[in-house]
Design a protein around this motif. Structure first.
Motif, short mmCIF file in Angstrom:
data_model
loop_
_atom_site.label_atom_id
_atom_site.label_comp_id
_atom_site.label_asym_id
_atom_site.label_seq_id
_atom_site.Cartn_x
_atom_site.Cartn_y
_atom_site.Cartn_z
N ALA A 1 15.63 7.61 4.88
CA ALA A 1 15.03 7.17 3.63
C ALA A 1 16.04 7.17 2.49
O ALA A 1 16.03 6.26 1.63
N VAL A 2 16.91 8.17 2.45
CA VAL A 2 17.94 8.22 1.40
C VAL A 2 18.85 7.01 1.48
O VAL A 2 19.16 6.37 0.46
N VAL A 3 19.30 6.67 2.68
CA VAL A 3 20.17 5.50 2.85
C VAL A 3 19.43 4.23 2.44
O VAL A 3 19.99 3.35 1.78
N ALA A 4 18.15 4.12 2.82
CA ALA A 4 17.36 2.94 2.47
C ALA A 4 17.22 2.81 0.95
O ALA A 4 17.33 1.71 0.40
N VAL B 1 0.82 -1.21 0.00
CA VAL B 1 0.00 0.00 0.00
C VAL B 1 0.86 1.26 0.00
O VAL B 1 0.44 2.31 -0.48
N TYR B 2 2.09 1.18 0.52
CA TYR B 2 2.98 2.34 0.46
C TYR B 2 3.37 2.63 -0.99
O TYR B 2 3.47 3.80 -1.39
N ALA B 3 3.61 1.59 -1.76
CA ALA B 3 3.91 1.78 -3.18
C ALA B 3 2.71 2.37 -3.90
O ALA B 3 2.85 3.25 -4.76
N GLN B 4 1.52 1.91 -3.57
CA GLN B 4 0.30 2.41 -4.20
C GLN B 4 0.07 3.88 -3.85
O GLN B 4 -0.22 4.70 -4.71
N ALA B 5 0.21 4.21 -2.55
CA ALA B 5 -0.02 5.58 -2.11
C ALA B 5 1.01 6.54 -2.71
O ALA B 5 0.70 7.69 -3.02
N GLY B 6 2.22 6.07 -2.89
CA GLY B 6 3.27 6.95 -3.37
C GLY B 6 3.38 7.05 -4.87
O GLY B 6 3.72 8.12 -5.40
N PHE B 7 3.07 5.96 -5.59
CA PHE B 7 3.38 5.94 -7.02
C PHE B 7 2.24 5.41 -7.89
O PHE B 7 2.46 5.14 -9.07
N GLY B 8 1.06 5.22 -7.33
CA GLY B 8 -0.08 4.84 -8.13
C GLY B 8 -0.48 3.38 -8.03
O GLY B 8 0.24 2.56 -7.45
N ASN B 9 -1.63 3.07 -8.63
CA ASN B 9 -2.21 1.73 -8.51
C ASN B 9 -1.35 0.64 -9.15
O ASN B 9 -1.21 -0.45 -8.62
N TYR B 10 -0.77 0.93 -10.31
CA TYR B 10 0.02 -0.10 -11.00
C TYR B 10 1.29 -0.43 -10.22
O TYR B 10 1.68 -1.59 -10.13
N ALA C 1 10.77 2.29 0.36
CA ALA C 1 11.76 3.29 0.75
C ALA C 1 11.55 4.58 -0.05
O ALA C 1 11.69 5.69 0.49
N GLY C 2 11.21 4.44 -1.32
CA GLY C 2 10.97 5.60 -2.16
C GLY C 2 9.79 6.43 -1.67
O GLY C 2 9.82 7.67 -1.72
N TYR C 3 8.75 5.76 -1.17
CA TYR C 3 7.59 6.49 -0.66
C TYR C 3 7.95 7.25 0.61
O TYR C 3 7.52 8.39 0.80
N ALA C 4 8.74 6.64 1.48
CA ALA C 4 9.17 7.33 2.69
C ALA C 4 9.97 8.58 2.34
O ALA C 4 9.80 9.64 2.96
N LEU C 5 10.83 8.47 1.33
CA LEU C 5 11.61 9.63 0.88
C LEU C 5 10.69 10.69 0.29
O LEU C 5 10.87 11.89 0.54
N LYS C 6 9.70 10.28 -0.46
CA LYS C 6 8.75 11.21 -1.07
C LYS C 6 8.02 12.01 0.00
O LYS C 6 7.82 13.23 -0.16
N TYR D 1 10.80 -3.51 -1.83
CA TYR D 1 11.58 -2.77 -0.84
C TYR D 1 11.95 -1.38 -1.36
O TYR D 1 11.88 -0.39 -0.62
N LEU D 2 12.35 -1.30 -2.62
CA LEU D 2 12.74 -0.02 -3.19
C LEU D 2 11.55 0.95 -3.22
O LEU D 2 11.70 2.14 -2.90
N LEU D 3 10.37 0.46 -3.57
CA LEU D 3 9.19 1.32 -3.65
C LEU D 3 8.77 1.83 -2.28
O LEU D 3 8.36 2.99 -2.13
#
Length: 480
Positions: free
Chosen positions: A406-409, A80-89, A378-383, A374-376
């Motif tokens: 978040a940057v280190v992650a 859900v973090y990937a969805q919230a940060g970067f969309g449904n796909y 961490a990317g959402y936390a950075l966003k 994992y990357l997505l």
């Protein structure tokens, strides 16, 4: 979920959540560490590898801790973090890839169990005989029945099994430490005759997939956030479980360098922890580790099957997956998701009969699929730290701290992708691409447009990478 089903769901304590994290991470990987590290590097490289892996995974653990607090409205964080940060796909691919990774991991667990039992029952061979597949299949469906009767009951059993499987590992560390020889440890200090930074870098890079595999599960408490009694328990359980497991993994690796030459560690028969312990106490040491593998791996299978049912169920409740996956039984278990997971494990288990090295193949497949989720996350936390979403004006210092984490992650996740190599990334794309059909089915159910323009480009690139992967792997251009 109906009101009656919501009442059936029981909340679990921080200790039980922590046991889920430990139970998810302590599977078969820990028992292969002496051989994996012995083949890749020496003491110095191992120390550097654990520092990098420990720091990177700790940052990921802190990311999940922060996201659990910052976005308490989001459950089943790994997707859900990937969805919230970067969309449904992106959310779908995170969920599907994570689920597929766990399916491959569960097959690894079952094959490893049969391999260990093969020490006592030769008919099971290396876990790839017909008898081994039949016995493993029975185990798969027994676990299915157990979990179908309620996640809470299965979680309690997982907590008990977690304690049981940790005892032999602690015994190994203590016994081998008592037999520790400083001279042997010193002789193993360098991983090669070339004492250069470049050589050391290559050695450390060669351990990254191993450390990734053994740390899979650090997000276990985040996946089960909807079952936590208090939201802050999710973060506490994540960090507590991670630090405990890191101490165990690093100890198993380093004490082994003090009893056997690196060449012997590299040539040790699986599970290599058994070979190390046998060199100290005799044959019963190997038998003890075989029993520990069986307990540990079956406990990990239980933990990951629990996780996998949640990973299919939660996206279906937000229309990222098809709606049939939201079905629950009278025990409030996501039964449709559980059945789908069990069937996928069963099908992949049958393929073991036709794969030359099933354990190695499943380990690679599991690891390759796990990197993107994992990357997505961490990317959402950075966003969040960049957009300042969820941060008040008086939290500037905290925002900067979380941004550094978040940057280190993110950098660690990117380094893992680099360490995996082109063959593993293409293999992952070959699994992700056809999964898009499931996403399209969910979008069609809702009468929604399949992709945004950016998502369409991402899907096209994923499809091209999958085709390239099929071509270069089938022709032998890239060897797995």
């Amino acid at each position: 979920m109906s009101t009656r089903q919501e009442n059936v769901v029981q909340k679990v304590s921080v200790l039980t959540l922590g046991a889920m994290v430990v139970g998810s991470m302590v599977g078969g990987g820990v028992f292969t560490l002496p051989r994996q590290f012995g083949a890749a590097t020496g003491v110095l490289g191992a120390v550097i590898a654990w520092v990098i892996a420990g720091t990177g995974m700790l940052m990921l653990a802190l990311v999940f801790q922060s996201l659990a607090v910052r976005r308490p409205d989001l459950d089943n964080g790994i997707y859900v973090y990937a969805q919230a940060g970067f969309g449904n796909y992106a959310g779908f691919n995170s969920a599907f890839g994570y689920w597929a990774s766990n399916v491959a991991g569960n097959v690894f667990f079952m094959v490893f169990t049969m391999t260990s039992l093969g020490a006592f029952f030769p008919g099971l061979g290396q876990g790839n005989t017909v008898l081994a597949v039949v016995v493993a299949s029975v185990g798969v469906w027994l676990f299915h029945i157990l979990i179908a009767r309620g996640i809470r009951q299965a979680a309690v059993i997982n907590r008990i099994v977690t304690v049981a499987k940790l005892i032999p590992i602690v015994v190994f560390i203590v016994v081998v430490l008592l037999a520790f020889e400083a001279r042997t440890f010193t002789d193993n200090f360098w991983g090669s005759e070339t004492h250069t930074i470049g050589s050391l870098f290559d050695q450390v890079k060669d351990t990254m997939l191993v450390t990734t595999f053994v740390f899979l599960g650090v997000e276990g408490a985040s996946v089960y956030s909807r079952l936590a009694r208090r939201r802050r328990d999710v973060g506490r359980a994540t960090v507590l479980g991670f630090l405990s497991v890191l101490a165990l993994f690093a100890s198993v690796t380093l004490v082994s360098y003090g009893v056997l030459p690196r060449s012997d560690l590299a040539a040790a028969e699986p599970p290599s922890m058994g070979s190390v312990l046998e060199s100290v106490v005799g044959p019963w040491g190997s038998d003890l580790v075989d029993v520990a593998v069986i307990i540990s791996v079956q406990g990990a299978y239980l933990a990951w099957t629990l996780v996998n049912a949640e990973v299919l169920y939660a996206p279906a409740t937000t229309d990222v997956m098809p709606r049939f996956l939201t079905r629950n039984n009278r025990f409030a278990t996501p039964i449709a998701a559980l059945v789908s997971t069990t069937i996928a494990v069963q099908v992949l288990l049958l393929l073991v009969l036709f794969v030359d090295d099933a354990l190695d193949f499943m380990l690679k497949l599991d690891t390759a699929l796990s990197l993107i989720p994992y990357l997505l996350a961490a990317g959402y936390a950075l966003k969040l730290t960049v957009t300042r979403e969820t941060y008040r004006d008086d939290e500037e210092r905290e925002r900067r701290r979380q941004r550094s984490i978040a940057v280190v992650a993110v950098l660690y996740a990117v380094f893992l992708l680099y360490s995996a190599g082109a063959e593993y990334l293409l293999l992952a794309c070959m699994i992700y691409a056809p999964g898009t059909l499931l996403y399209l089915a969910a979008r069609r159910e809702q009468g929604l447009r399949a992709f945004t323009p950016v998502e369409a480009v991402a899907c096209a690139l994923l499809s091209v990478a999958a085709v390239v992967g099929i071509v270069v792997i089938s022709t032998g251009t890239l060897a797995m």
